[in-house]
Each structure stands twice: as structure tokens, then as C-alpha cells.
Design a protein around this motif. Structure first.
Motif, PDB file in Angstrom:
ATOM      1  N   MET A  60      -8.420 -18.315   2.353  1.00  0.00           N
ATOM      2  CA  MET A  60      -7.569 -17.891   1.350  1.00  0.00           C
ATOM      3  C   MET A  60      -6.584 -16.777   1.651  1.00  0.00           C
ATOM      4  N   ASP A  61      -7.091 -15.988   2.514  1.00  0.00           N
ATOM      5  CA  ASP A  61      -6.155 -14.931   2.946  1.00  0.00           C
ATOM      6  C   ASP A  61      -5.068 -15.435   3.698  1.00  0.00           C
ATOM      7  N   ILE A  62      -5.363 -16.490   4.371  1.00  0.00           N
ATOM      8  CA  ILE A  62      -4.196 -17.200   5.356  1.00  0.00           C
ATOM      9  C   ILE A  62      -3.180 -17.922   4.520  1.00  0.00           C
ATOM     10  N   ASN A 145      -4.161  -9.880  -2.860  1.00  0.00           N
ATOM     11  CA  ASN A 145      -3.684  -9.819  -1.444  1.00  0.00           C
ATOM     12  C   ASN A 145      -2.153 -10.291  -1.561  1.00  0.00           C
ATOM     13  N   TRP A 146      -1.623 -10.922  -2.338  1.00  0.00           N
ATOM     14  CA  TRP A 146      -0.192 -11.208  -2.504  1.00  0.00           C
ATOM     15  C   TRP A 146       0.438  -9.679  -2.906  1.00  0.00           C
ATOM     16  N   ALA A 147      -0.131  -9.146  -3.977  1.00  0.00           N
ATOM     17  CA  ALA A 147       0.502  -7.904  -4.529  1.00  0.00           C
ATOM     18  C   ALA A 147       0.589  -6.877  -3.321  1.00  0.00           C
ATOM     19  N   ILE A 148      -0.328  -6.704  -2.805  1.00  0.00           N
ATOM     20  CA  ILE A 148      -0.320  -5.632  -1.543  1.00  0.00           C
ATOM     21  C   ILE A 148       0.754  -6.046  -0.537  1.00  0.00           C
ATOM     22  N   GLY A 149       0.805  -7.490  -0.385  1.00  0.00           N
ATOM     23  CA  GLY A 149       1.789  -7.827   0.604  1.00  0.00           C
ATOM     24  C   GLY A 149       3.404  -7.459   0.195  1.00  0.00           C
ATOM     25  N   GLN A 150       3.773  -7.394  -1.403  1.00  0.00           N
ATOM     26  CA  GLN A 150       4.761  -7.149  -1.685  1.00  0.00           C
ATOM     27  C   GLN A 150       5.222  -5.575  -1.676  1.00  0.00           C
ATOM     28  N   LYS A 151       4.093  -4.757  -1.283  1.00  0.00           N
ATOM     29  CA  LYS A 151       4.435  -3.298  -0.971  1.00  0.00           C
ATOM     30  C   LYS A 151       4.984  -3.122   0.603  1.00  0.00           C
ATOM     31  N   ARG A 152       4.322  -4.136   1.319  1.00  0.00           N
ATOM     32  CA  ARG A 152       4.593  -3.998   2.963  1.00  0.00           C
ATOM     33  C   ARG A 152       4.952  -5.474   3.335  1.00  0.00           C
ATOM     34  N   THR A 159      -0.408  -5.106   8.332  1.00  0.00           N
ATOM     35  CA  THR A 159      -0.346  -5.256   7.017  1.00  0.00           C
ATOM     36  C   THR A 159      -1.108  -6.291   6.589  1.00  0.00           C
ATOM     37  N   PHE A 160      -1.460  -7.579   7.458  1.00  0.00           N
ATOM     38  CA  PHE A 160      -2.064  -8.467   7.200  1.00  0.00           C
ATOM     39  C   PHE A 160      -3.824  -8.096   7.353  1.00  0.00           C
ATOM     40  N   ALA A 161      -4.025  -6.972   8.004  1.00  0.00           N
ATOM     41  CA  ALA A 161      -5.518  -6.576   7.790  1.00  0.00           C
ATOM     42  C   ALA A 161      -5.638  -5.798   6.563  1.00  0.00           C
ATOM     43  N   LEU A 162      -4.691  -5.064   6.007  1.00  0.00           N
ATOM     44  CA  LEU A 162      -4.975  -4.463   4.800  1.00  0.00           C
ATOM     45  C   LEU A 162      -4.881  -5.133   3.502  1.00  0.00           C
ATOM     46  N   GLU A 210     -15.079  -9.842   7.672  1.00  0.00           N
ATOM     47  CA  GLU A 210     -13.610 -10.377   7.911  1.00  0.00           C
ATOM     48  C   GLU A 210     -12.901  -9.406   8.676  1.00  0.00           C
ATOM     49  N   VAL A 211     -13.477  -8.069   9.000  1.00  0.00           N
ATOM     50  CA  VAL A 211     -12.887  -7.112   9.959  1.00  0.00           C
ATOM     51  C   VAL A 211     -13.041  -7.649  11.301  1.00  0.00           C
ATOM     52  N   PHE A 212     -14.222  -8.597  11.689  1.00  0.00           N
ATOM     53  CA  PHE A 212     -14.343  -9.073  12.796  1.00  0.00           C
ATOM     54  C   PHE A 212     -13.254 -10.224  13.366  1.00  0.00           C
ATOM     55  N   PHE A 213     -13.317 -11.212  12.092  1.00  0.00           N
ATOM     56  CA  PHE A 213     -12.574 -12.189  12.392  1.00  0.00           C
ATOM     57  C   PHE A 213     -11.205 -12.560  11.921  1.00  0.00           C
ATOM     58  N   SER A 214     -10.718 -11.188  11.311  1.00  0.00           N
ATOM     59  CA  SER A 214      -9.117 -11.053  11.030  1.00  0.00           C
ATOM     60  C   SER A 214      -8.330 -11.480  12.063  1.00  0.00           C
ATOM     61  N   PRO A 215      -8.575 -10.904  13.377  1.00  0.00           N
ATOM     62  CA  PRO A 215      -7.513 -11.211  14.535  1.00  0.00           C
ATOM     63  C   PRO A 215      -7.089 -12.626  14.672  1.00  0.00           C
ATOM     64  N   ILE A 216      -8.095 -13.634  14.413  1.00  0.00           N
ATOM     65  CA  ILE A 216      -8.087 -14.958  14.497  1.00  0.00           C
ATOM     66  C   ILE A 216      -7.449 -15.399  13.259  1.00  0.00           C
TER      67      ILE A 216
END
Length: 236
Positions: A60-62, A145-152, A159-162, A210-216
Motif C-alpha cells: 500500500m505504501d508503494i 502516508n500521502w499527507a506526510i508526503g505533501q509536507k516533504r 522521506t519514503f521511510a518517514l 516495515e523498517v527491515f523491508f522498507s529499502p526494498i
């Protein structure tokens, strides 16, 4: 009809592999939720659904990062619908006369066979509770997720991780607490303390995945955006 057409149009924009992984994770996590994990801690309640639920939220984040929250939410609801169809198939299979291969234990065949049928057949209130919880948490996760992306607005990993970490933790908490209040408290007599504790600890464990797999997830997102020749969507 316009809303239906828009719904399917949004789904058509999603990358097939990411969408397929989300559908698989939704089906798998609901089935594996039937098995609890022996943590050795009385205050930590987890089930084996955790092995796949992180994948659902990462997908969903992707999709939110690359296509926006409306498309990600449409994909989430479609995945939930497919899961309900799969559960219907499992229910029919559980009612068909026959014997599971694992039930051939002398003296316990009927007990084991019935237990397996009940596991795959499911319980209506568990299925209803999990569906409502997932729908609510998907909307929460995607739009947060989208709202945070609007700030950064940069496409850095930070940014993706946050975006992913905050939305996943809150989305998972919403999922867990909604299910606990609808099902665990109503049908199994859980206290509010148990519901909240389970929701928080489950969200923390999901966040670790999520932290472990977020780089992928980040690399997949960047690959999608590069192939499309676009930046992350600026509008919902």
C-alpha cells in the motif's frame, strides 16, 4: 456507474506484481491469523498473520507513493473483495465431505478433520471484523502516508521511510484495535486493556518488519517512477 468505472480505472493503473503481492498477503494473513504465536509473555498477543501483514502495508505504501491514496485504497478494497471470494471457496471446501491428509492419526481422525474444516471454513464474525478493520486501516494508512508526503516532496529514502513508518504504525494500530473491539471484546470477552495492549504490541512488531523491508519497497517505488518518467503524485 461512473464511480465503478473510476474504481476499475484506478486498479488498472496499479503495477500487477505489487497488486498481486498485496492480494496474496491479505489472503495469507487472514488464514494464518488462526494460529497464535507462543511468545512466552502474557502481555504480548500475536498470531502468524504477522508474517504477511507487513507485506500488505508495504504494498500500500508503494502504491500510495507512486499512484496516490485513491488508487492505493481502490487496490486495497479490491484485495479485500478477492479475499472474501477466497474465503467463500475455503468455506465450500470445508463443507465438502472428505478427509484432510493431516487427519490420519489413529483415534483422532474425526477431531483433526473437523478442526481443519473449521480453520479453513472460518467464522462469520471473525471474517466480518477483519474485513472492516482492514478497510478502515487501509484508508487511514494510505491517506496519512500521502499527507506526510505533501509536507516533504522529495523522493529520498528518508522521506519514503518517514511516510511508511508513521502510516504503518498508525494504520496497523487502527487495524488491530478495530478488530479487537469488534471481535475480541464482543465475542471473546477481552478487556479494554487487553485490546489496547494487543493493538500496540502488534503495531510495533509490524513496524519492525516495515523498517527491515522498507529499502526494498523504496527501490521498487523508484523503479516504478523511473519507468513512468514521473515524480510521486502531488494530488490525492
Amino acid at each position: 456507474m461512473k464511480k465503478v468505472s473510476e474504481f476499475f480505472r484506478l486498479i488498472d493503473t496499479l503495477p500487477p506484481l505489487v497488486f498481486s503481492l498485496m492480494v496474496l498477503s491479505v489472503v495469507a494473513m487472514n488464514l494464518l491469523a488462526n494460529k497464535s504465536i507462543d511468545t512466552g509473555l502474557t502481555w504480548l498477543a500475536l498470531d502468524c498473520g504477522i508474517l504477511f501483514s507487513w507485506l500488505c502495508f508495504l504494498a500500500m505504501d508503494i502504491m500510495t507513493h507512486c499512484y496516490g491514496p485513491k488508487a492505493a485504497t481502490a487496490g486495497s478494497l479490491a484485495a479485500m473483495g478477492i479475499n472474501l471470494l477466497m474465503c467463500s471457496g475455503f468455506f465450500v471446501a470445508s463443507r465438502i465431505g472428505g478427509v484432510w491428509g493431516e487427519s490420519f492419526v489413529t483415534g483422532s481422525e474425526q477431531i483433526i478433520n473437523t478442526a481443519l474444516d473449521n480453520t479453513f471454513g472460518g467464522t462469520w464474525f471473525v471474517l466480518l471484523g477483519s474485513s472492516v478493520a482492514f478497510a478502515v486501516s487501509a484508508v487511514c494508512n494510505n491517506f496519512l502516508n500521502w499527507a506526510i508526503g505533501q509536507k516533504r516532496t522529495d523522493n529520498s529514502f528518508g522521506t519514503f521511510a518517514l511516510r511508511s513508518y508513521v502510516s504503518t504504525f498508525i494504520g496497523q494500530f487502527v487495524d488491530n484495535i478495530t478488530f479487537a473491539l469488534l471481535v475480541s471484546r464482543t465475542f471473546f470477552g477481552w478487556t479494554m486493556v487487553q485490546c489496547i495492549t494487543c493493538a500496540i504490541t502488534g503495531a510495533v512488531m509490524e513496524l519492525i518488519f516495515e523498517v527491515f523491508f522498507s529499502p526494498i519497497g523504496y527501490r521498487i517505488s523508484m523503479g516504478i517512477l523511473e519507468r513512468r518518467g514521473q515524480q510521486a503524485p502531488a494530488e490525492a
